[in-house]
Design an enzyme around this catalytic site. Structure first.
Site, PDB file in Angstrom:
ATOM      1  N   CYS A  66       0.832  -1.158  -0.117  1.00 39.09           N
ATOM      2  CA  CYS A  66      -0.342  -0.267   0.266  1.00 39.09           C
ATOM      3  C   CYS A  66       1.082   1.323   0.056  1.00 39.09           C
ATOM      4  CB  CYS A  66      -0.708   0.057   0.970  1.00 39.09           C
ATOM      5  SG  CYS A  66      -2.428   0.507   0.412  1.00 39.09           S
TER       6      CYS A  66
ATOM      7  N   HIS B 149      -3.271  -5.261   0.244  1.00 39.24           N
ATOM      8  CA  HIS B 149      -2.939  -6.061   1.135  1.00 39.24           C
ATOM      9  C   HIS B 149      -3.094  -7.496   1.017  1.00 39.24           C
ATOM     10  CE1 HIS B 149      -3.100  -1.971   3.441  1.00 39.24           C
ATOM     11  NE2 HIS B 149      -3.168  -1.491   2.932  1.00 39.24           N
TER      12      HIS B 149
ATOM     13  N   GLU C 134      -1.963  -9.325   3.456  1.00 43.53           N
ATOM     14  CA  GLU C 134      -1.723  -9.967   4.411  1.00 43.53           C
ATOM     15  C   GLU C 134      -3.256 -10.232   5.260  1.00 43.53           C
ATOM     16  OE1 GLU C 134      -1.819  -5.705   5.691  1.00 43.53           O
ATOM     17  OE2 GLU C 134      -1.236  -6.866   3.821  1.00 43.53           O
TER      18      GLU C 134
END
Length: 545
Positions: free
Chosen positions: A381, A507, A509
């Site tokens: 990001c 993102h 994750e």
């Protein structure tokens, strides 16, 4: 069967791990073949945590449908391996917002709007809806805060009513703390007794008490808690401090939590299949290698601000037989003169997401060092945006390249606000949020990693790479290897001549699981292992010479 409801409350102190308890139970029930969903009720008045400072709340976890939620939802998704939704995180602010809007529309037909029944009915509606919409057999609802807090009382009253409305289909689990007196190892049950007494005064009798402790709780102590808290001894479950989060489900299984819950819900205690989970834990614990990643950010004093990133790095180590050690490094302390020394022990660097210009120059120095010295570098990001700024400044030669977020008046806005964001004035829930597609270029690093042309990832941003600088970036050697399908947005940047230099606007994750590591994190750890081995070999040769 009718939908079953499990409510997890907390007592004595906050931060006991109610979320991990709820997530672990979800895993145990899913391994028994039940369809499970989990939701979190947060008592604060914010509509969602999207505008909250990470130091106040930790990370903001984003779901597929774009909800900005509590970090516990990350635990839920990682443990039960299901994608949750905006119905999975409800705050006091969201409830009052809904009720006030209904009142303004006249939905209450001129009636006096009160906490009971209107707010409590709204809470009950959220509980019932999440089960129906997810087609679940079992709904687990965690009540944030601690029993006794003023702000959590409407939630406790609502779940009390759910128990009355659904006899035989509801279980109350109370997570408490069994401390020791400083200077001794003597466990004390009095805080648990008082917490249960508080819960009883609200009309809720716990079915199961989960006791958090650093020490083993003796049978005598369990019997004492059972006697004074009016539950059977087998319903007092020990939850000791575990080596890793992912050990907790199996520990709670061995201590009988799922068995007792099934008994109270009058459902079959099916033979659980924990084989894959246990296999994952054993592989993680038998890691042969160690690698160190430098996580360079601005909120490093609170690791929970980067919780999903940290967990994803752990996941990425599993298929690589690697134990990933994280060094949290404040980007504010990094200068051109100390960057080499600061990153000396790191096998790779990750620049996570964030907002604002604080610490950005330190991130630029970090990225420059990694790019010039072949150190694996992963930007997420904001991290990806800073990669672009660094490249334009130090390779292309646009020395004043910057982001409109950091300097709205700068001449060369390499990163600019998205076109559809320019007229938005409100901050909460207005970014580009949730799951969006990305098309990968052939022969790119990410195409090899994903083994797919079209991928879907979760986003949370308001700024993007300015398309006016695309040509300059490509001509100078940076590959724009991932674009939105309409090719209007840059999603991924890479340097193909570098061992591993990847920046992503999304993102990843938020989609990683311990049993299904995200491919980007798994390959990043592989690249760090390669760098580690190469560095060791060079150092060994230098030592011999």
């Amino acid at each position: 069967m009718s939908i079953k409801y499990i409510f997890v409350t907390g007592g004595v102190v906050s931060g006991l791990g109610k979320g991990i308890t709820a997530a672990s139970l979800g895993r145990l029930l899913k391994d028994r073949g039940y369809r499970v969903t989990i939701q979190k009720f947060d008592p604060y008045i914010n509509v969602d945590p999207g505008t909250m400072n990470p130091y106040q709340h930790g990370e903001v976890f984003v779901t597929d449908d774009g909800a900005e939620t509590d970090l516990d939802l990350g635990h839920y998704e990682r443990f039960i391996d299901e994608n949750l939704s905006l119905n999975s995180n409800i705050t006091t602010g969201k409830l009052y917002w809904n009720v006030i809007n209904k009142e303004r529309r006249g939905d209450y037909l001129g009636g006096t709007v009160q906490v009971i029944p209107h707010i409590t009915n709204e809470i009950k509606e959220k509980i019932y809806n999440v089960g129906k919409l997810s087609n679940s057999d079992i709904v687990i609802s965690e009540i944030g805060g601690t029993v006794g807090d003023i702000e959590s009382q409407p939630f406790l009253e609502a779940i009390r009513q759910v128990g009355v409305d659904n006899p035989g289909d509801v279980v109350y689990i109370h997570v408490t703390f069994v401390p020791t007196v400083p200077g001794t190892c003597e466990l004390k049950s009095k805080p648990t007794q008082h917490s249960v007494k508080e819960l009883l005064s609200l009309g809720i009798r716990p079915s199961v008490i989960v006791c958090r402790s650093d020490y083993k709780i003796s049978k005598d102590m369990i019997d004492k808690i059972s006697l004074f808290c009016n539950v059977k001894p087998e319903d007092v479950i020990q939850n000791s401090t575990a080596k890793t989060l992912y050990d907790v489900p199996i520990m709670l299984e061995e201590n009988g939590l799922a068995r007792q819950v099934c008994k109270h819900l009058n459902i079959e205690d099916k033979t659980p299949d924990h084989k894959k989970w246990i296999e994952m834990i054993n592989i993680a614990k038998s890691a042969k290698y160690d690698v160190t990643v430098g996580l360079v950010g601005k909120y490093v004093e609170l690791p929970d601000a980067y919780l999903s990133v940290a967990q994803s790095l752990y996941h990425g180590g599993i298929p690589n037989s690697a134990n990933v050690k994280i060094r949290y490094i404040s980007s504010e302390n990094i200068l051109a003169g100390n960057v080499a020394k600061t990153l000396r022990e790191c096998d790779g660097v990750l620049i996570p997401g964030g907002f604002g210009d604080r610490g950005v120059e330190g991130k630029i120095q970090t990225i420059k060092f990694c790019r010039e010295n072949g150190v694996p570098c992963f930007g997420i990001c904001l991290g990806m945006q800073v990669m672009v700024i660094e490249y334009l400044r130090n390779v292309v030669g646009i020395l004043d390249a910057n982001s409109a977020e950091f300097n709205p008046n700068c001449k060369n806005k390499a990163i600019d606000i998205m076109e559809d964001q320019k007229d938005i004035t409100e901050k909460g829930g207005t970014m580009r949020l949730g799951l969006y597609p990305c098309k990968l270029k052939p022969e790119s690093i990410c195409r090899r990693i994903y083994a797919n042309e079209l991928i879907y990832e979760r986003h949370r941003h308001r700024y993007e790479v300015n398309n006016s600088y695309r040509t300059a970036l490509v001509e100078a050697g940076m590959s724009l290897s991932g674009l939105s399908p309409d090719e209007k947005l840059v999603e991924i940047v890479e340097i193909l001549s570098h061992p591993w230099f990847v920046g992503v606007q999304f993102h990843p994750e938020f989609k990683s699981r311990p049993n299904r590591p995200h491919p980007l994190f798994a390959d990043f750890v592989r690249a760090m292992l390669d760098f580690n081995m190469k560095t060791k070999n060079i150092n060994n040769v230098e030592n011999i010479v």
